[in-house]
Design an enzyme around this catalytic site. Structure first.
Site, short mmCIF file in Angstrom:
data_model
loop_
_atom_site.label_atom_id
_atom_site.label_comp_id
_atom_site.label_asym_id
_atom_site.label_seq_id
_atom_site.Cartn_x
_atom_site.Cartn_y
_atom_site.Cartn_z
N GLY A 217 0.87 -1.17 0.00
CA GLY A 217 0.00 0.00 0.00
C GLY A 217 0.90 1.22 0.00
O GLY A 217 2.09 1.09 0.21
N CYS A 218 0.38 2.41 -0.24
CA CYS A 218 1.31 3.52 -0.43
C CYS A 218 0.67 4.89 -0.34
O CYS A 218 -0.53 5.03 -0.21
CB CYS A 218 1.91 3.45 -1.82
SG CYS A 218 2.57 1.89 -2.25
N ALA A 219 1.55 5.89 -0.43
CA ALA A 219 1.11 7.27 -0.60
C ALA A 219 1.85 7.84 -1.79
O ALA A 219 3.02 7.53 -2.01
CB ALA A 219 1.48 8.07 0.65
N ASN B 277 0.00 3.83 -6.23
CA ASN B 277 -0.53 3.34 -4.97
C ASN B 277 -1.59 2.31 -5.34
O ASN B 277 -2.54 2.63 -6.03
CB ASN B 277 -1.14 4.49 -4.18
CG ASN B 277 -1.93 4.00 -2.98
OD1 ASN B 277 -1.74 2.86 -2.54
ND2 ASN B 277 -2.79 4.84 -2.46
#
Ligand code: SF4
Ligand code: SF4
Lengths: 363, 501
Positions: free
Chosen positions: A13-15, A210
């Site tokens: 997961g990410c930003a 993302n």
């Protein structure tokens, strides 16, 4: 033993965040570093990285290679390869600043190169394909060497760590660019390999992403027919290759690229919303480029030689916000990060799934 | 009188407390197993000709009947099974080739059952098909990706002929002759309602069914029965049948007794003559000949229709497929060794060919390795039994599947495997008017539509679980598959990892 990126597929997961100044005004890298620092909780310290455009005006006509080496041997081998295929105008280690949270750094080198005209001619390829092939070759064939940036007048900076620490490590406050993108990563498991951090880049295409795409292997097995090697097994890598294939190799404008990778649903195509001619085209796209449709959650920011494109998956399963202030356009996973860059924007909105935001430099 | 060495395979068990002597079973059984004995005032059975088609069991109003395997046993032998011994007796009696019907029933591995599917957890949300769009529309045909843009920025591209399927499932070839007219009508109407295609098989197309042309694939087989301009023009696509999974390397034979008035007209051969399809097409002895036939058929139909080449899955199927992908054909149909048939020599059916799962995996990989996967769509059949098989086939790389046995089951077939006798009690594999009328197309086509709708729904559920909302993202997505109980070699051929990896 944990397998490194490329040996296994690691969900994450990410930003993400990014901005572009249409008129080409260059902004200091520290701005983008601040924008990601406020989304600290969306990363977990296992990867962060940046792409800056317009950062090498003094070498704007050369391809800038940023390379990670595990060892000096890998460097010697790679440099021999580079020397055989390119004219090296300048080379140096990329300047970094020791940072307590950034450890185990590989050797990080930068080369400004031009393709050797004789070799290029011999290869019967156009210049960009030639460069792309060389980069793919180094990454695929030379153990311990990894070219992670290869465009003109742009560069990728990435590492294992929190993105704000990565920014300080690479001294991004010493670079100015007309567009910046950044990525903070939340992988579920990884031994922490620097090459696995994002952005992923090929030539001047960079992707921060993302999400976790469910179409991965369908996309990978298809795009590998066209000379690409998905060594990292990451979504970003395959998305970059898909965009390179459609946009650079087939010559498809980005508006249409978005219609392929985030194609409208049949219910929309048949809804009467589009002109008959457009329906015809959308049907054709969904037929012949079907293996390049990307499903599953994603929000991406693509950087390219004169602009950026932001795109959400067609169901909008990942958050993404866009905003405008004067001639600057911002995109981010969260509004708060846009507010750190520009507290009072003129307009802020949430783009619809599958509808690209494409911003290019004014001519 | 010579001794009959053959034992009945089945035993008819009739519960005398339940039987009301209505004689339904007697009237229903074309094999004449049951009859009423007035002296005894009860129903009796001669089991020698029972094929276990379950017609009597299903129609008995008091559920008085059961058909069981005959318990009589030869002395047990691990090498000489009773079946093999029976076959020896049969051939010693007849001097003939053994004939069988339907697909290979032997216990070879079913790879579909050794493959497991993935589902999303946490990092990637599953999608609910009841709430979000979930797409199974599929296009078949060459996918020419070149495109350019004119000075006004308008996209300019070439369109190749294609088939458009609302579900990735089509009905594979079964000729009028091998199955009844009512069975054909059932397939045609179901295909039309489902937005997919059925296939004429090698027996031509009955005039009454020209109206379903938009959902018809017209087959051209080695016998060229019923092939003429109007036939080719009527269908949506043309299929050249090079082989069939149940009998690779073998032609076909429809005995003269089945060639009645209507079949004779449709096949364009005299009534009562045997319809023999040669093993090879006599104008195709190599790949370049195939190319000529593909191109001639295209020329004959104004280059408007996709051409399918159907082959049986044999050992070097990948190389053959690669040749076909360069032959100008738009679609390749591969039929696995479990594929059904109206009649085939038993030894061929049970011993020739390879599993469709392995054939599909190696063909898809080979076409990708050669960079020509876009030249052709891949359709597989033989045998696809349920929606999970469809999902696994697509994830291995198929564009769509062909089903036939499952479609017949929906019409009432009970897999008694005696289609070759022409006495199908369910009105499917027969031309006897009294039997044919037992199959009511009005009812049967709805059952077939139900079946495919149910599968489509299940496919969507499984896709949604994987976080995929369009079938194209499943195609060739082998990461969604894991093997269970397979050797490394099998995993390598299938191109998948083992469960737990
Ligand atoms: S159909 Fe059933 S009840 Fe009627 S005669 Fe046969 S066994 Fe008896
Ligand atoms: S079609 Fe009829 S004869 Fe053939 S297996 Fe099915 S029930 Fe038996």
């Amino acid at each position: 033993m944990l397998k490194k990126e490329g040996e296994t597929r690691i969900p994450a997961g990410c930003a993400i965040s990014g901005f572009i100044n249409r008129s080409g005004r260059r902004t200091n890298g520290s701005v983008i570093v601040n924008s990601i620092a406020c989304m600290h909780d969306r990363s977990n310290g296992l990867g962060g990285g940046y792409a800056g455009y317009g950062i090498y005006p003094e070498y704007k006509d050369q391809y800038a290679f940023h390379v990670f080496y595990d060892s000096n041997e890998a460097r010697i081998k790679t440099e021999a390869f580079i020397d055989r295929h390119f004219d090296v105008i300048n080379l140096s280690r990329i300047p970094t600043r020791k940072h307590p949270n950034i450890t185990d750094e590989p050797l990080i080198w930068r080369y400004f190169v031009n393709p050797l005209p004789t070799k290029l001619q011999e290869s019967q390829l156009d210049e960009r394909t030639y460069v792309a092939r060389c980069v793919i070759k180094i990454n695929d064939k030379i153990d311990g060497a990894y070219v992670f940036s290869s465009g003109k007048n742009m560069g990728v900076f990435k590492a294992v760590g929190y993105p704000e620490d990565v920014g300080e490590f690479y001294r991004l406050d010493e670079y100015d660019g007309w567009a910046w993108t950044v990525h903070g990563r939340y992988p579920t498991n990884t031994p922490g390999w620097w090459g696995g951090a994002h952005p992923f880049a090929l030539l001047d295409y960079t992707i921060v992403h993302n999400g976790e795409i469910s179409s991965y292997d369908a996309n990978r097995r298809f795009i590998e027919m066209f000379g690409y090697k998905c060594n990292l097994l990451t979504d970003t890598e395959v998305i970059t290759y898909i965009i390179d294939y459609l946009n650079r190799r087939l010559g498809m404008p980005l508006e249409d690229v978005a219609k392929v990778i985030a194609a409208p649903f049949w219910s929309e195509i048949d809804s009467g919303r589009f002109s008959p001619e457009e329906v015809e085209k959308l049907r054709h796209f969904r037929n012949v480029y079907s293996s390049l449709l990307i499903t599953g959650p994603f929000s991406i920011i693509l950087g390219f030689n004169n602009g950026i494109m932001a795109l959400n998956d067609r169901l909008k399963l990942r958050s993404m916000v866009a905003a405008e202030k004067g001639d600057t356009v911002y995109v981010s996973s969260e509004e708060c990060s846009i507010r750190t860059m520009s507290p009072d924007v003129d307009r802020i909105w949430s783009p619809r799934g599958g509808e690209p935001i494409i911003v290019t430099l004014d001519k | 009188m010579a001794i009959n060495y053959l034992n009945p395979l089945f035993e008819v068990v009739r519960n005398p407390d339940r039987c009301i002597k209505c004689r339904v079973c007697e009237r229903q059984c074309a094999n004449e197993v049951h009859h009423y004995d007035p002296d005894l005032d009860r129903m009796v059975a001669d089991e020698t000709s029972c094929v276990d088609c379950q017609r009597c069991v299903t129609l008995c109003p008091t559920r008085a009947l059961k058909i069981r395997p005959n318990e009589n046993q030869f002395r047990e032998n691990g090498n000489w099974s009773q079946q093999i011994m029976d076959e020896v007796y049969k051939q010693a009696g007849s001097g003939g080739v053994l004939l069988s019907a339907m697909g290979n029933p032997r216990e070879y591995p079913v790879y579909w059952d050794k493959i497991l599917l993935n589902a999303s957890q946490v990092t990637n949300p599953p999608i609910d098909p009841l709430r979000e769009p979930m797409e199974t529309k599929t296009f078949l045909g060459k996918k020419d990706q070149s495109i350019h843009y004119d000075e006004n920025g308008k996209a300019v591209y070439e369109k190749n002929p294609y088939l458009e399927l609302d579900v990735p499932i089509m009905f594979s070839a079964m000729s009028f002759g091998s199955i009844s007219k009512n069975a054909h009508e059932t397939l045609a109407r179901a295909a039309q309602e489902l937005g997919t295609y059925y296939n004429t098989g090698e027996g031509g197309l009955h005039k009454d069914f020209y109206k379903y042309g938009a959902n018809t694939i017209c087959q051209v087989a080695s016998g060229r029965f019923g092939v003429f301009k109007e036939y080719l023009d009527t269908g949506a696509a043309i299929e050249i049948k090079m082989g069939q999974g149940a009998k690779p390397g073998i032609g076909g034979h429809l005995p003269g007794m089945k060639i009645n008035e209507e079949i004779s007209k449709t096949r364009m051969i005299p009534k009562g003559t045997d319809a023999i399809s040669p093993a090879p097409h006599h104008d195709i002895y190599s790949i370049e000949d195939l190319r000529q036939l593909v191109l001639s058929l295209k020329e004959a139909t104004n280059w408007e229709k996709p051409v399918i080449v159907k082959i049986a899955a044999v050992h070097n199927v990948a190389a053959i497929a690669s040749g076909i992908a360069r032959s100008g054909a738009d679609i390749i149909a591969i039929d696995g060794y479990r594929g059904g048939t109206g009649a085939a020599p038993t030894r061929i059916r049970d011993n020739v060919g390879i599993p469709i799962e392995l054939a599909l995996a190696s063909v898809d990989q080979r076409l990708r390795d050669e960079g020509i996967r876009n030249n052709i769509s891949v359709v597989v059949g033989g045998s696809v039994r349920c929606s999970a098989d469809v999902v696994k086939a697509v994830a291995l790389g198929a564009d769509a599947v062909y089903i036939a046995t499952a479609a017949l089951l929906a019409m009432g077939c009970h897999l008694c495997r005696s289609c070759n006798t022409g006495k199908c009690n369910w009105g499917i594999a027969t031309q006897r008017a009294d039997l044919v009328k037992r199959l009511n197309p009005d009812i049967a086509y709805k059952r077939l539509v139900n079946l495919v709708h149910a599968w489509d729904h299940e496919i969507k559920e499984m896709m949604g679980g994987m976080g995929i909302n369009s079938i194209e993202s499943l195609r060739g997505n082998r990461l969604m598959l894991r093997g269970i109980g397979l050797t490394q070699k099998e995993l390598d051929i299938l191109g998948i990892m083992h469960a737990g990896e």
